[in-house]
Design an enzyme around this catalytic site. Sequence first.
Site, PDB file in Angstrom:
ATOM      1  CG  HIS A  98       3.220  24.883 -17.235  1.00 44.01           C
ATOM      2  ND1 HIS A  98       3.025  26.074 -17.910  1.00 44.01           N
ATOM      3  CD2 HIS A  98       3.838  24.064 -18.110  1.00 44.01           C
ATOM      4  CE1 HIS A  98       3.489  25.965 -19.129  1.00 44.01           C
ATOM      5  NE2 HIS A  98       3.994  24.758 -19.291  1.00 44.01           N
ATOM      6  CG  HIS A 100       6.368  20.155 -18.021  1.00 50.38           C
ATOM      7  ND1 HIS A 100       5.442  19.726 -18.952  1.00 50.38           N
ATOM      8  CD2 HIS A 100       6.650  21.435 -18.361  1.00 50.38           C
ATOM      9  CE1 HIS A 100       5.176  20.700 -19.806  1.00 50.38           C
ATOM     10  NE2 HIS A 100       5.900  21.751 -19.475  1.00 50.38           N
TER      11      HIS A 100
HETATM   12  P1  AMP Z   1       4.872  24.291 -22.183  1.00 51.28           P
HETATM   13  O1  AMP Z   1       5.432  23.984 -23.530  1.00 51.28           O
HETATM   14  O2  AMP Z   1       5.859  24.094 -21.080  1.00 51.28           O
HETATM   15  O3  AMP Z   1       4.173  25.628 -22.144  1.00 51.28           O
HETATM   16  O4  AMP Z   1       3.781  23.167 -21.924  1.00 51.28           O
HETATM   17  C1  AMP Z   1       2.406  23.376 -21.964  1.00 51.28           C
HETATM   18  C2  AMP Z   1       1.796  22.058 -21.639  1.00 51.28           C
HETATM   19  O5  AMP Z   1       0.417  22.246 -21.353  1.00 51.28           O
HETATM   20  C3  AMP Z   1       1.882  21.033 -22.776  1.00 51.28           C
HETATM   21  O6  AMP Z   1       2.563  19.869 -22.314  1.00 51.28           O
HETATM   22  C4  AMP Z   1       0.420  20.753 -23.119  1.00 51.28           C
HETATM   23  O7  AMP Z   1       0.191  19.419 -23.485  1.00 51.28           O
HETATM   24  C5  AMP Z   1      -0.297  21.136 -21.833  1.00 51.28           C
HETATM   25  N1  AMP Z   1      -1.680  21.549 -21.988  1.00 51.28           N
HETATM   26  C6  AMP Z   1      -2.186  22.446 -22.851  1.00 51.28           C
HETATM   27  N2  AMP Z   1      -3.514  22.584 -22.673  1.00 51.28           N
HETATM   28  C7  AMP Z   1      -3.847  21.752 -21.654  1.00 51.28           C
HETATM   29  C8  AMP Z   1      -5.077  21.432 -21.011  1.00 51.28           C
HETATM   30  N3  AMP Z   1      -6.237  22.003 -21.367  1.00 51.28           N
HETATM   31  N4  AMP Z   1      -5.064  20.518 -20.014  1.00 51.28           N
HETATM   32  C9  AMP Z   1      -3.901  19.927 -19.651  1.00 51.28           C
HETATM   33  N5  AMP Z   1      -2.715  20.192 -20.215  1.00 51.28           N
HETATM   34  C10 AMP Z   1      -2.684  21.085 -21.208  1.00 51.28           C
END
Ligand code: AMP
Length: 138
Positions: A98, A100
């Site tokens: 993903h 950001h």
């Molecule tokens: P990372 O640390 O780069 O893997 O970031 C994962 C991101 O996914 C975090 O910023 C979380 O807040 C976000 N996240 C986790 N579950 C969900 C969800 N169900 N919907 C939207 N964002 C999510």
Amino acid sequence: MECIFCRIVKKEIPCHRVYEDDKVLAFLDINPLAKGHTLVIPKKHTYKLEDLEEEDAKALLMATYKLAPKVCSAMKSPASTIAINNGRESGQEIEHLHIHIIPRFRNDGGGPIHAIMRYRPNISREEMNRIVKQIREA
Ligand code: AMP
Ligand code: ZN
């Protein structure tokens, strides 16, 4: 592989969807670092950037390219941090790639990408030359 983001793609879990096409989905981060914090993901489960197929990589980058300025204009932010935690060791918690998009403001309390690392390596010119050789040959 079936993960939480795959379930969002399949609409088994709700999200605040901001953009979708046949290869890419973008939705608001559930735990935002700023208003409008958006995640852009490939629909196909992929762990790291380098695991993407070229067509999916193009679609992911194009969606980010188009979305980032829209997110900023909607949030009236003059800047953004656009980043990938690319692999567990870098802090990736959800193992579905993903990007950001985080709207940024002057004095928003956040830092630059250079704030990620507490210590920086001291690298000689010879080692820089070795590193460039290693990367080119890889
Ligand atoms: P990372 O640390 O780069 O893997 O970031 C994962 C991101 O996914 C975090 O910023 C979380 O807040 C976000 N996240 C986790 N579950 C969900 C969800 N169900 N919907 C939207 N964002 C999510
Ligand atoms: Zn997945």
